[in-house]
Enzyme design. Structure first.
Site, PDB file in Angstrom:
ATOM      1  N   GLY A  20      18.604 -26.503 -29.940  1.00  6.91           N
ATOM      2  CA  GLY A  20      19.459 -26.013 -28.848  1.00  6.91           C
ATOM      3  C   GLY A  20      19.591 -26.956 -27.672  1.00  6.91           C
ATOM      4  O   GLY A  20      20.008 -26.537 -26.586  1.00  6.91           O
ATOM      5  N   SER A  21      19.295 -28.241 -27.875  1.00  4.66           N
ATOM      6  CA  SER A  21      19.410 -29.154 -26.720  1.00  4.66           C
ATOM      7  C   SER A  21      20.874 -29.294 -26.292  1.00  4.66           C
ATOM      8  O   SER A  21      21.163 -29.403 -25.100  1.00  4.66           O
ATOM      9  CB  SER A  21      18.781 -30.522 -27.025  1.00  4.66           C
ATOM     10  OG  SER A  21      19.471 -31.182 -28.048  1.00  4.66           O
ATOM     11  N   ASN A  22      21.787 -29.253 -27.257  1.00  6.61           N
ATOM     12  CA  ASN A  22      23.211 -29.317 -26.885  1.00  6.61           C
ATOM     13  C   ASN A  22      23.666 -28.022 -26.224  1.00  6.61           C
ATOM     14  O   ASN A  22      24.459 -28.050 -25.281  1.00  6.61           O
ATOM     15  CB  ASN A  22      24.072 -29.622 -28.114  1.00  6.61           C
ATOM     16  CG  ASN A  22      24.007 -31.082 -28.488  1.00  6.61           C
ATOM     17  OD1 ASN A  22      24.619 -31.918 -27.837  1.00  6.61           O
ATOM     18  ND2 ASN A  22      23.219 -31.402 -29.503  1.00  6.61           N
ATOM     19  N   LYS A  70      19.936 -11.661 -49.950  1.00  5.59           N
ATOM     20  CA  LYS A  70      20.462 -11.096 -51.192  1.00  5.59           C
ATOM     21  C   LYS A  70      19.637  -9.853 -51.526  1.00  5.59           C
ATOM     22  O   LYS A  70      18.411  -9.886 -51.411  1.00  5.59           O
ATOM     23  CB  LYS A  70      20.216 -12.142 -52.271  1.00  5.59           C
ATOM     24  CG  LYS A  70      20.996 -11.976 -53.519  1.00  5.59           C
ATOM     25  CD  LYS A  70      20.552 -13.090 -54.464  1.00  5.59           C
ATOM     26  CE  LYS A  70      21.681 -13.592 -55.285  1.00  5.59           C
ATOM     27  NZ  LYS A  70      21.326 -14.755 -56.085  1.00  5.59           N
ATOM     28  N   MET A 106      24.640 -24.373 -38.289  1.00  6.63           N
ATOM     29  CA  MET A 106      24.541 -24.938 -39.626  1.00  6.63           C
ATOM     30  C   MET A 106      25.282 -24.145 -40.715  1.00  6.63           C
ATOM     31  O   MET A 106      24.961 -24.276 -41.889  1.00  6.63           O
ATOM     32  CB  MET A 106      23.065 -25.114 -40.013  1.00  6.63           C
ATOM     33  CG  MET A 106      22.305 -26.057 -39.089  1.00  6.63           C
ATOM     34  SD  MET A 106      23.102 -27.670 -38.906  1.00  6.63           S
ATOM     35  CE  MET A 106      22.692 -28.398 -40.497  1.00  6.63           C
ATOM     36  N   ARG A 107      26.261 -23.343 -40.317  1.00  2.39           N
ATOM     37  CA  ARG A 107      27.035 -22.605 -41.324  1.00  2.39           C
ATOM     38  C   ARG A 107      28.514 -22.935 -41.194  1.00  2.39           C
ATOM     39  O   ARG A 107      29.000 -23.157 -40.088  1.00  2.39           O
ATOM     40  CB  ARG A 107      26.860 -21.095 -41.157  1.00  2.39           C
ATOM     41  CG  ARG A 107      25.452 -20.686 -41.382  1.00  2.39           C
ATOM     42  CD  ARG A 107      25.251 -19.201 -41.486  1.00  2.39           C
ATOM     43  NE  ARG A 107      23.871 -18.999 -41.869  1.00  2.39           N
ATOM     44  CZ  ARG A 107      23.426 -19.060 -43.113  1.00  2.39           C
ATOM     45  NH1 ARG A 107      24.260 -19.244 -44.109  1.00  2.39           N
ATOM     46  NH2 ARG A 107      22.143 -18.927 -43.377  1.00  2.39           N
ATOM     47  N   ASN A 129      33.284 -28.358 -32.017  1.00 10.12           N
ATOM     48  CA  ASN A 129      32.058 -28.751 -32.727  1.00 10.12           C
ATOM     49  C   ASN A 129      31.618 -30.138 -32.277  1.00 10.12           C
ATOM     50  O   ASN A 129      32.447 -30.965 -31.901  1.00 10.12           O
ATOM     51  CB  ASN A 129      32.329 -28.772 -34.233  1.00 10.12           C
ATOM     52  CG  ASN A 129      31.077 -29.058 -35.044  1.00 10.12           C
ATOM     53  OD1 ASN A 129      29.995 -28.551 -34.736  1.00 10.12           O
ATOM     54  ND2 ASN A 129      31.206 -29.879 -36.076  1.00 10.12           N
ATOM     55  N   HIS A 131      29.451 -33.491 -33.680  1.00  7.24           N
ATOM     56  CA  HIS A 131      28.946 -34.053 -34.932  1.00  7.24           C
ATOM     57  C   HIS A 131      28.394 -35.455 -34.678  1.00  7.24           C
ATOM     58  O   HIS A 131      29.040 -36.268 -34.016  1.00  7.24           O
ATOM     59  CB  HIS A 131      30.088 -34.113 -35.965  1.00  7.24           C
ATOM     60  CG  HIS A 131      29.626 -34.610 -37.282  1.00  7.24           C
ATOM     61  ND1 HIS A 131      28.915 -33.826 -38.166  1.00  7.24           N
ATOM     62  CD2 HIS A 131      29.720 -35.835 -37.860  1.00  7.24           C
ATOM     63  CE1 HIS A 131      28.606 -34.544 -39.229  1.00  7.24           C
ATOM     64  NE2 HIS A 131      29.086 -35.767 -39.072  1.00  7.24           N
TER      65      HIS A 131
HETATM   66  C1  GRF Z   1      23.004 -32.340 -33.083  1.00  5.55           C
HETATM   67  O1  GRF Z   1      22.631 -33.594 -33.562  1.00  5.55           O
HETATM   68  C2  GRF Z   1      24.454 -32.083 -33.334  1.00  5.55           C
HETATM   69  O2  GRF Z   1      25.247 -33.212 -33.263  1.00  5.55           O
HETATM   70  C3  GRF Z   1      24.428 -31.556 -34.742  1.00  5.55           C
HETATM   71  O3  GRF Z   1      23.263 -30.766 -34.802  1.00  5.55           O
HETATM   72  C4  GRF Z   1      22.309 -31.240 -33.865  1.00  5.55           C
HETATM   73  C5  GRF Z   1      21.877 -30.101 -32.997  1.00  5.55           C
HETATM   74  O4  GRF Z   1      20.840 -30.441 -32.107  1.00  5.55           O
HETATM   75  N1  GRF Z   1      25.656 -30.867 -35.062  1.00  5.55           N
HETATM   76  P1  GRF Z   1      20.370 -29.404 -30.994  1.00  5.55           P
HETATM   77  O5  GRF Z   1      19.966 -28.124 -31.692  1.00  5.55           O
HETATM   78  O6  GRF Z   1      21.528 -29.188 -30.067  1.00  5.55           O
HETATM   79  O7  GRF Z   1      19.231 -30.041 -30.269  1.00  5.55           O
END
Ligand code: GRF
Length: 217
Positions: A20-22, A70, A106-107, A129, A131
């Site tokens: 969750g750093s982003n 499931k 991640m989905r 998003n 990436h």
């Molecule tokens: C990041 O590297 C982002 O680019 C990718 O997943 C990672 C998430 O990192 N999609 P965080 O959970 O935000 O620390």
């Protein structure tokens, strides 16, 4: 003072599956730019996600909705995905989320789910998003690792609008960073992290700027 041309801030829900750093960088950006972005809450599918602790510390609403297991009644993956997305939708609607900001979610979101969000003038969804690659290079999982293992001399970070593909959709901002002599993967990845946290804010500034009116990219 409101940004010229914007009636109200973009109201967004963050989706995150990991540390969750982003997500935290987005929340901090919203605090500095309340006229541009209001974070309605954070949703995660992972009960172990570090983003849950971060949300508590930041005093942001957070709900965990794990992907249904499931069982004898629902075995089919597509049916479980539908149930999961309906549950997400319910919370997003209750929070009044108009945009989704994916931050390590991640989905893959289904077309049906995405279609709940009004399309932007450019034909993409109100979903953003981040990436860790210079898209269109290295879409998909473990992008940074794959770039490193391929011996790339530089990689980068991309923030883009989401369409129905995986890590496709119009690019909002992109920034590269080098692989320096002697870098191990951790050093290389840490450099990318620093770029990420700055870049989501830059993308949001662009997206909510008067010239774009929340999405007319
Ligand atoms: C990041 O590297 C982002 O680019 C990718 O997943 C990672 C998430 O990192 N999609 P965080 O959970 O935000 O620390």
């Amino acid at each position: 003072m409101k940004a010229a041309g914007l009636a109200k801030p973009m109201r967004a829900v963050i989706l995150a599956s990991g540390d969750g750093s982003n997500a935290e960088a987005i929340v901090q950006w919203a605090r500095v730019n309340p006229d541009r972005l209001a974070v309605a809450g954070i949703l995660t599918d992972n009960p172990q996600a570090g983003v849950i602790q971060r949300a508590m510390r930041l005093e942001v609403s957070c709900r965990c909705i794990p992907f249904p297991e499931k069982n004898a009644l629902i075995r089919d993956f597509a049916a479980r995905k539908r149930i999961h997305e309906d549950q997400l939708n319910e919370v997003i609607a209750a929070w009044g989320g108009e945009w989704l900001l994916l931050a390590g979610y991640m989905r893959i979101l289904s077309r049906d789910f995405l279609s709940q969000f009004i399309v932007t003038a450019g034909g993409s969804y109100r979903v953003v998003n981040i990436h860790p690659s210079l898209l269109p290079e290295f879409p998909g999982k473990d992008a940074l690792r794959r770039a490193f293992d391929a011996g790339a001399e530089r990689s980068g970070i991309t923030v883009h609008l989401v369409d129905e593909g995986v890590d496709t959709g119009p690019i909002i901002v992109q920034e590269s960073f080098p692989r320096l002599p002697g870098d191990d993967f951790a050093a290389f990845a840490a450099r990318g992290r620093q770029v990420e946290h700055r870049l989501y804010g830059q993308a949001l500034a662009k997206l909510t700027g008067p010239e774009h009116h929340q999405g007319a990219l």
